[in-house]
Design a protein around this motif. Structure first.
Motif, PDB file in Angstrom:
ATOM      1  N   GLY A  30      17.080  11.445  -1.939  1.00 23.82           N
ATOM      2  CA  GLY A  30      16.679  10.503  -0.898  1.00 23.82           C
ATOM      3  C   GLY A  30      15.546   9.600  -1.353  1.00 23.82           C
ATOM      4  O   GLY A  30      14.686   9.994  -2.133  1.00 23.82           O
ATOM      5  N   GLU A  31      15.551   8.368  -0.874  1.00 22.21           N
ATOM      6  CA  GLU A  31      14.499   7.397  -1.182  1.00 22.21           C
ATOM      7  C   GLU A  31      13.449   7.431  -0.072  1.00 22.21           C
ATOM      8  O   GLU A  31      13.788   7.407   1.122  1.00 22.21           O
ATOM      9  CB  GLU A  31      15.094   5.996  -1.302  1.00 22.21           C
ATOM     10  CG  GLU A  31      16.190   5.869  -2.351  1.00 22.21           C
ATOM     11  CD  GLU A  31      15.645   5.839  -3.762  1.00 22.21           C
ATOM     12  OE1 GLU A  31      14.420   5.633  -3.913  1.00 22.21           O
ATOM     13  OE2 GLU A  31      16.425   6.037  -4.712  1.00 22.21           O
ATOM     14  N   HIS A  32      12.171   7.472  -0.452  1.00 22.34           N
ATOM     15  CA  HIS A  32      11.100   7.579   0.534  1.00 22.34           C
ATOM     16  C   HIS A  32       9.903   6.736   0.100  1.00 22.34           C
ATOM     17  O   HIS A  32       9.870   6.200  -1.018  1.00 22.34           O
ATOM     18  CB  HIS A  32      10.669   9.039   0.695  1.00 22.34           C
ATOM     19  CG  HIS A  32      11.766   9.943   1.139  1.00 22.34           C
ATOM     20  ND1 HIS A  32      12.080  10.153   2.459  1.00 22.34           N
ATOM     21  CD2 HIS A  32      12.645  10.690   0.412  1.00 22.34           C
ATOM     22  CE1 HIS A  32      13.097  10.984   2.543  1.00 22.34           C
ATOM     23  NE2 HIS A  32      13.458  11.336   1.312  1.00 22.34           N
ATOM     24  N   SER A  33       8.921   6.651   0.960  1.00 21.45           N
ATOM     25  CA  SER A  33       7.684   5.950   0.629  1.00 21.45           C
ATOM     26  C   SER A  33       6.512   6.707   1.235  1.00 21.45           C
ATOM     27  O   SER A  33       6.655   7.436   2.218  1.00 21.45           O
ATOM     28  CB  SER A  33       7.711   4.510   1.145  1.00 21.45           C
ATOM     29  OG  SER A  33       7.759   4.479   2.558  1.00 21.45           O
ATOM     30  N   LEU A  34       5.363   6.553   0.623  1.00 21.63           N
ATOM     31  CA  LEU A  34       4.135   7.190   1.090  1.00 21.63           C
ATOM     32  C   LEU A  34       3.034   6.143   1.081  1.00 21.63           C
ATOM     33  O   LEU A  34       2.729   5.566   0.032  1.00 21.63           O
ATOM     34  CB  LEU A  34       3.775   8.362   0.171  1.00 21.63           C
ATOM     35  CG  LEU A  34       2.450   9.089   0.468  1.00 21.63           C
ATOM     36  CD1 LEU A  34       2.512   9.782   1.829  1.00 21.63           C
ATOM     37  CD2 LEU A  34       2.135  10.093  -0.642  1.00 21.63           C
ATOM     38  N   ARG A  35       2.437   5.883   2.237  1.00 16.84           N
ATOM     39  CA  ARG A  35       1.340   4.925   2.310  1.00 16.84           C
ATOM     40  C   ARG A  35       0.062   5.571   1.801  1.00 16.84           C
ATOM     41  O   ARG A  35      -0.197   6.750   2.048  1.00 16.84           O
ATOM     42  CB  ARG A  35       1.135   4.420   3.743  1.00 16.84           C
ATOM     43  CG  ARG A  35       2.303   3.616   4.295  1.00 16.84           C
ATOM     44  CD  ARG A  35       1.884   2.785   5.510  1.00 16.84           C
ATOM     45  NE  ARG A  35       1.087   3.535   6.458  1.00 16.84           N
ATOM     46  CZ  ARG A  35       1.574   4.347   7.391  1.00 16.84           C
ATOM     47  NH1 ARG A  35       2.892   4.527   7.470  1.00 16.84           N
ATOM     48  NH2 ARG A  35       0.775   4.972   8.232  1.00 16.84           N
ATOM     49  N   ALA A  36      -0.740   4.782   1.109  1.00 14.97           N
ATOM     50  CA  ALA A  36      -2.001   5.288   0.571  1.00 14.97           C
ATOM     51  C   ALA A  36      -3.021   4.164   0.522  1.00 14.97           C
ATOM     52  O   ALA A  36      -2.684   3.023   0.203  1.00 14.97           O
ATOM     53  CB  ALA A  36      -1.797   5.876  -0.819  1.00 14.97           C
ATOM     54  N   LYS A  37      -4.260   4.506   0.842  1.00 15.83           N
ATOM     55  CA  LYS A  37      -5.335   3.518   0.757  1.00 15.83           C
ATOM     56  C   LYS A  37      -5.723   3.259  -0.693  1.00 15.83           C
ATOM     57  O   LYS A  37      -6.225   2.177  -1.016  1.00 15.83           O
ATOM     58  CB  LYS A  37      -6.546   4.016   1.549  1.00 15.83           C
ATOM     59  CG  LYS A  37      -6.285   4.169   3.042  1.00 15.83           C
ATOM     60  CD  LYS A  37      -7.457   4.839   3.731  1.00 15.83           C
ATOM     61  CE  LYS A  37      -7.153   5.078   5.202  1.00 15.83           C
ATOM     62  NZ  LYS A  37      -8.249   5.824   5.872  1.00 15.83           N
ATOM     63  N   ALA A  38      -5.519   4.244  -1.546  1.00 17.80           N
ATOM     64  CA  ALA A  38      -5.785   4.101  -2.981  1.00 17.80           C
ATOM     65  C   ALA A  38      -4.706   4.845  -3.750  1.00 17.80           C
ATOM     66  O   ALA A  38      -4.228   5.899  -3.315  1.00 17.80           O
ATOM     67  CB  ALA A  38      -7.165   4.643  -3.342  1.00 17.80           C
ATOM     68  N   ILE A  39      -4.325   4.306  -4.896  1.00 17.10           N
ATOM     69  CA  ILE A  39      -3.265   4.881  -5.725  1.00 17.10           C
ATOM     70  C   ILE A  39      -3.811   5.078  -7.141  1.00 17.10           C
ATOM     71  O   ILE A  39      -4.443   4.176  -7.700  1.00 17.10           O
ATOM     72  CB  ILE A  39      -2.029   3.958  -5.764  1.00 17.10           C
ATOM     73  CG1 ILE A  39      -1.456   3.790  -4.350  1.00 17.10           C
ATOM     74  CG2 ILE A  39      -0.969   4.508  -6.714  1.00 17.10           C
ATOM     75  CD1 ILE A  39      -0.411   2.690  -4.244  1.00 17.10           C
ATOM     76  N   VAL A  40      -3.555   6.252  -7.705  1.00 22.46           N
ATOM     77  CA  VAL A  40      -3.955   6.546  -9.086  1.00 22.46           C
ATOM     78  C   VAL A  40      -2.693   6.755  -9.920  1.00 22.46           C
ATOM     79  O   VAL A  40      -1.899   7.655  -9.642  1.00 22.46           O
ATOM     80  CB  VAL A  40      -4.843   7.800  -9.176  1.00 22.46           C
ATOM     81  CG1 VAL A  40      -5.240   8.056 -10.636  1.00 22.46           C
ATOM     82  CG2 VAL A  40      -6.088   7.653  -8.309  1.00 22.46           C
ATOM     83  N   ASP A  59       0.822  -1.211   0.000  1.00 24.71           N
ATOM     84  CA  ASP A  59       0.000   0.000   0.000  1.00 24.71           C
ATOM     85  C   ASP A  59       0.856   1.262   0.000  1.00 24.71           C
ATOM     86  O   ASP A  59       0.377   2.344   0.346  1.00 24.71           O
ATOM     87  CB  ASP A  59      -0.948   0.014   1.209  1.00 24.71           C
ATOM     88  CG  ASP A  59      -0.201   0.059   2.536  1.00 24.71           C
ATOM     89  OD1 ASP A  59       1.034  -0.114   2.528  1.00 24.71           O
ATOM     90  OD2 ASP A  59      -0.860   0.266   3.573  1.00 24.71           O
ATOM     91  N   SER A  60       2.121   1.136  -0.390  1.00 26.38           N
ATOM     92  CA  SER A  60       3.033   2.274  -0.370  1.00 26.38           C
ATOM     93  C   SER A  60       3.569   2.587  -1.767  1.00 26.38           C
ATOM     94  O   SER A  60       3.850   1.672  -2.552  1.00 26.38           O
ATOM     95  CB  SER A  60       4.215   2.010   0.566  1.00 26.38           C
ATOM     96  OG  SER A  60       3.772   1.907   1.906  1.00 26.38           O
TER      97      SER A  60
END
Length: 426
Positions: free
Chosen positions: A213-223, A202-203
């Motif tokens: 920098g490398e990062h991640s973002l959690r999301a309930k839905a991705i478009v 979910d990221s």
């Protein structure tokens, strides 16, 4: 849509207008904020490097939470509309955009004027009519115009009797401004200079271009709505290829014709059978042919096909011959320079050798295969929570507002559905 052209062969003008609109936007923002780089008439303009640094600084100041309801990958035409639609449906929404600012691709559409849509959108003009019908329905252009009316954008027809619709200001920058303004009012986080590299559970995984920098973002839905070719593993996709661009040809003295224009009937033939037949302005280039009608032809042209040009489509062969006989040549009918090079010919032909100037192609063919989407939501059927919109899906149409219309409408549908999915999951 990367480079649109209202007039034949206007790629240089379009790119120049795109850069000017982007400078105008940055100048407006600086004036609104009282920025020290604001410049007045006669003042020395900041260098491109300094502007780039300023945009990177602005991108770095955009802070992202650890999680959002909806993450939109790509801040172009489809991505901005998807983000607005999701946020206005009550979802916390963030856009991850690789460029230093969102919506820059819009500035080049329609030769810098942005052919927003058209009243007579026809699903049959697209490469997958059944899918377009299922997704966009009978109110395709009405829904697009309703969205922009709510943005506060005034529109007008190209000319009396024409169905193409442009912003009243005649500037693509107006379209971009109203989209960015509506996105900010809706609370969308516009996180630029962030390149999406993958999806893990979910990221969304991304790299910050200002820090590496490398990062991640959690999301309930991705478009998915980017133009950079990112396709998650496990999804069916057609390789991307350029479309709506000039066509390289052989068989005519193109070097001598370079820069000349003619209104002609253009017929594309393959094995003696007509593939496409259209009327429009043709621009001769040293490598072949350009112009809107040729861009449309590029969607179907293959190496070895024949392109036939009727240089005087308003006259039948007999009338053409009589006028030539009276004048002694065809210079009273066709551009005299063209006549000097090609002679008193009404019909000429050449052979397709490939596509040209593909780096400036308006759109790309390819992307995610349409059969794996639910047309009502644009969610991938076997990947709950993953949606797509715009050019990342394998949909393309001719010049004249078709491709932007798809971007706007698919963004609306995917964004609204993604918000509903996220809220239901919550």
């Amino acid at each position: 849509m990367r480079y649109g052209h209202h007039r034949a062969g206007a790629s240089r003008e379009s790119a120049s207008r795109c850069r000017q609109d982007d400078r105008d936007r940055r100048r407006l923002l600086r004036r609104r904020r009282g920025h020290p780089l604001a410049v007045g008439k006669g003042a020395k303009r900041p260098s491109r490097a300094r502007m780039r640094g300023q945009l990177l600084d602005e991108a770095a100041r955009a802070t992202l939470p650890s999680a959002v309801d909806v993450c939109v990958c790509g801040g172009g035409a489809a991505g901005l509309v998807a983000a607005i639609s999701a946020a206005e449906a009550g979802a916390s929404t963030a856009v991850l955009e690789r460029d230093f600012s969102c919506g820059r691709s819009i500035l080049a559409t329609g030769g810098g004027r942005c052919n927003l849509t058209r009243l007579d959108l026809d699903a049959r003009a697209y490469n997958d009519p059944a899918f377009i019908d299922a997704v966009c329905g009978p109110l395709f252009s009405t829904d697009v115009l309703g969205f922009f009316d709510a943005c506060g954008l005034a529109t007008s027809f190209e000319s009396e009797g024409d169905t193409r619709i442009y912003p009243l200001s005649d500037r693509a920058s107006s379209v971009r401004e109203v989209l960015l303004g509506r996105a900010r009012r809706a609370g969308v986080i516009l996180a630029c200079a962030r390149e999406v590299g993958g999806i893990g559970g979910d990221s969304v995984l991304f790299r910050e271009l200002f820090s590496d920098g490398e990062h991640s973002l959690r999301a309930k839905a991705i478009v998915l709505a980017g133009r950079d070719g990112f396709v998650p593993a496990g999804l069916d996709a057609v390789p991307f290829s350029p479309l709506l661009c000039p066509v390289a040809c052989e068989g005519l003295p193109f070097d001598e014709l370079d820069g000349r224009r003619v209104h002609a009937r253009v017929t594309l033939l393959r094995d003696g059978k007509t593939v496409l037949d259209e009327y429009g302005e043709v621009l001769f280039r040293s490598y072949g042919l350009s112009g809107i009608v040729i861009f449309n032809l590029s969607r179907f042209a293959r190496r070895g096909d024949t392109v036939e040009l009727d240089l005087a489509p308003g006259l039948d062969d007999s009338s053409f011959a009589k006028l030539v006989s009276s004048a002694g040549n065809a210079a009273g009918i066709v551009d005299p320079v063209i006549v000097d090079v090609l002679g008193d010919e009404k019909h000429v032909s050449c052979t397709v050798s490939g596509l040209a100037q593909t780096e400036h192609a308006q759109v790309r063919r390819g992307g995610l295969v349409t059969g794996q989407f639910d047309p009502a939501t644009l969610m991938v059927r076997d990947r709950p929570g993953l949606f797509a919109a715009g050019e990342v899906i394998d949909i393309d149409g001719p010049c004249g507002g078709y491709n932007l219309s798809w971007a706007w409408r698919s963004g609306q549908i995917a964004g609204t559905a993604a918000a509903a999915y996220a809220k239901a999951g919550a």
